[in-house]
Design a protein around this motif. Sequence first.
Motif, PDB file in Angstrom:
ATOM      1  N   UNK A  64       0.828  -1.203   0.000  1.00 41.20           N
ATOM      2  CA  UNK A  64       0.000   0.000   0.000  1.00 41.20           C
ATOM      3  C   UNK A  64       0.869   1.262   0.000  1.00 41.20           C
ATOM      4  N   UNK A  65       1.922   1.259   0.806  1.00 41.61           N
ATOM      5  CA  UNK A  65       2.821   2.409   0.846  1.00 41.61           C
ATOM      6  C   UNK A  65       3.544   2.625  -0.467  1.00 41.61           C
ATOM      7  N   UNK A  66       4.054   1.547  -1.038  1.00 39.14           N
ATOM      8  CA  UNK A  66       4.803   1.622  -2.297  1.00 39.14           C
ATOM      9  C   UNK A  66       3.913   2.110  -3.438  1.00 39.14           C
ATOM     10  N   UNK A  67       2.725   1.540  -3.566  1.00 40.14           N
ATOM     11  CA  UNK A  67       1.862   1.894  -4.692  1.00 40.14           C
ATOM     12  C   UNK A  67       1.388   3.348  -4.599  1.00 40.14           C
ATOM     13  N   UNK A 145      13.580   5.897  -5.340  1.00 42.65           N
ATOM     14  CA  UNK A 145      14.904   6.206  -4.783  1.00 42.65           C
ATOM     15  C   UNK A 145      14.829   7.065  -3.525  1.00 42.65           C
ATOM     16  N   UNK A 146      13.746   7.812  -3.342  1.00 39.97           N
ATOM     17  CA  UNK A 146      13.599   8.657  -2.154  1.00 39.97           C
ATOM     18  C   UNK A 146      12.549   8.114  -1.183  1.00 39.97           C
ATOM     19  N   UNK A 147      12.086   6.901  -1.408  1.00 35.61           N
ATOM     20  CA  UNK A 147      11.094   6.307  -0.506  1.00 35.61           C
ATOM     21  C   UNK A 147      11.738   6.040   0.860  1.00 35.61           C
ATOM     22  N   UNK A 148      11.009   6.298   1.962  1.00 32.40           N
ATOM     23  CA  UNK A 148      11.578   6.055   3.299  1.00 32.40           C
ATOM     24  C   UNK A 148      11.784   4.566   3.560  1.00 32.40           C
ATOM     25  N   UNK A 149      12.965   4.104   3.253  1.00 27.38           N
ATOM     26  CA  UNK A 149      13.249   2.667   3.244  1.00 27.38           C
ATOM     27  C   UNK A 149      13.067   2.027   4.619  1.00 27.38           C
ATOM     28  N   UNK A 150      13.249   2.816   5.681  1.00 30.31           N
ATOM     29  CA  UNK A 150      13.113   2.277   7.032  1.00 30.31           C
ATOM     30  C   UNK A 150      11.698   1.897   7.396  1.00 30.31           C
ATOM     31  N   UNK A 151      10.717   2.323   6.605  1.00 27.21           N
ATOM     32  CA  UNK A 151       9.325   1.984   6.902  1.00 27.21           C
ATOM     33  C   UNK A 151       8.929   0.625   6.326  1.00 27.21           C
ATOM     34  N   UNK A 152       9.793   0.030   5.511  1.00 25.14           N
ATOM     35  CA  UNK A 152       9.463  -1.243   4.876  1.00 25.14           C
ATOM     36  C   UNK A 152       9.790  -2.423   5.771  1.00 25.14           C
ATOM     37  N   UNK A 153       8.842  -3.341   5.884  1.00 30.23           N
ATOM     38  CA  UNK A 153       9.080  -4.582   6.625  1.00 30.23           C
ATOM     39  C   UNK A 153       9.789  -5.593   5.730  1.00 30.23           C
ATOM     40  N   UNK A 154      10.496  -6.504   6.342  1.00 32.04           N
ATOM     41  CA  UNK A 154      11.146  -7.610   5.622  1.00 32.04           C
ATOM     42  C   UNK A 154      10.123  -8.737   5.517  1.00 32.04           C
ATOM     43  N   UNK A 155       9.441  -8.835   4.394  1.00 34.45           N
ATOM     44  CA  UNK A 155       8.306  -9.750   4.275  1.00 34.45           C
ATOM     45  C   UNK A 155       8.721 -11.222   4.218  1.00 34.45           C
TER      46      UNK A 155
END
Length: 376
Positions: A64-67, A145-155
């Motif tokens: 949802x965040x990525x899209x 490239x500027x997405x807040x990478x720390x918000x992503x879970x390791x699925x």
Amino acid sequence: MKEELIKNFAIPGNLVKIQPITAGNIHKTYVATYLEEGKERQYLMQQINQYVFKNPYEVMDNIEGITKHLQKELEKNGDKAHQVLQVIQTKDGHNMYVCQNEAGDTEFYRVYNFIQHGTSYDTTQSPEVVHSVGKAFGNFQKLLKEYPIGTLAETIKDFHHTKNRYTNWEQNVEKDRANRVKTVKPEIDFIRARKEVCSLLVDKLKNKEIPYRVTHNDTKVNNVMLDEQTKDFLAVIDLDTVMPGSGLYDYGDGIRSATSNAAEDEADLSKVYLRMDLFECYTDGYLSELAPYLVAEEVRLMGEAIRLLTLELGMRFLEDYINGDLYFKCDYATHNLDRARNQLKLVEDIESKMEDIQGYIQKSYEKYREWGVTKK
């Protein structure tokens, strides 16, 4: 049953039909057709595979965040030529529907829009298509490239951590759950001879020699939807494994998928080799989008990434065969073994062409880096 499930989603119009499709190795997928104001629209409903994805909530929050971010980037750039998967909310505002089946087990369902006027290919020999697929994944990484990478879970924990994958693979060889190890000694020896390769990208990330990026992690040809007429890319799909990682994972696996002369379960190994013409098309497409944003060490390792990601998949197929075929869908008893042998043959061919591969990468990078500096 599925007709009742999809009615929990906020889809306009009336349901006409819902049918299962067999594409994909992981989830159960259905195409639902709705009639809205006299026009038919299609949607994809999937039951999330909980054996593969232990925490569906994290998967859907990532997607949802990525899209949403991708959609904003397209709008900001005035890009109307490309599309983004849209997560269809449930009627009570959630990104998936959670229910209990008759056995009392919890099931998770999600719905996406259907990419309009799009098609995909499991395999292709078309340079035009391969170029578009490479361009699609390069564009995907560029927009994120500027997405807040720390918000992503390791699925999927350690999905491309090839060092750990090798350790786990050795443990499963030792356990020999399905009593199949004795039939695959040459394949085991082949992988063991390349043990050191498995640490390469993991160590580079750990030592901060290459950056973490938002990566797709499953860059197969059929995870890009292409315009049916122009063959330009429309959208990158199958976002379950979007996680922090190295962009080299995406490039290496993309080349592996798009440039082999044969399907990944082709049993006639004489047909399995990397096509240099397709490799050049994919590389040009990928770097035409991403070259200005890469660091020098990433470029230097692109050729090795192709070998590593191909070896990793070969190892995964062989491990699943040894374990009794628990992960990948199989159509026959030795399907995973044929897949493993196929990928290991491809590794061998990549190794024989490594000098030419890396030479072309450098040439293409220099071309598109200069273009990007002046035109971006």
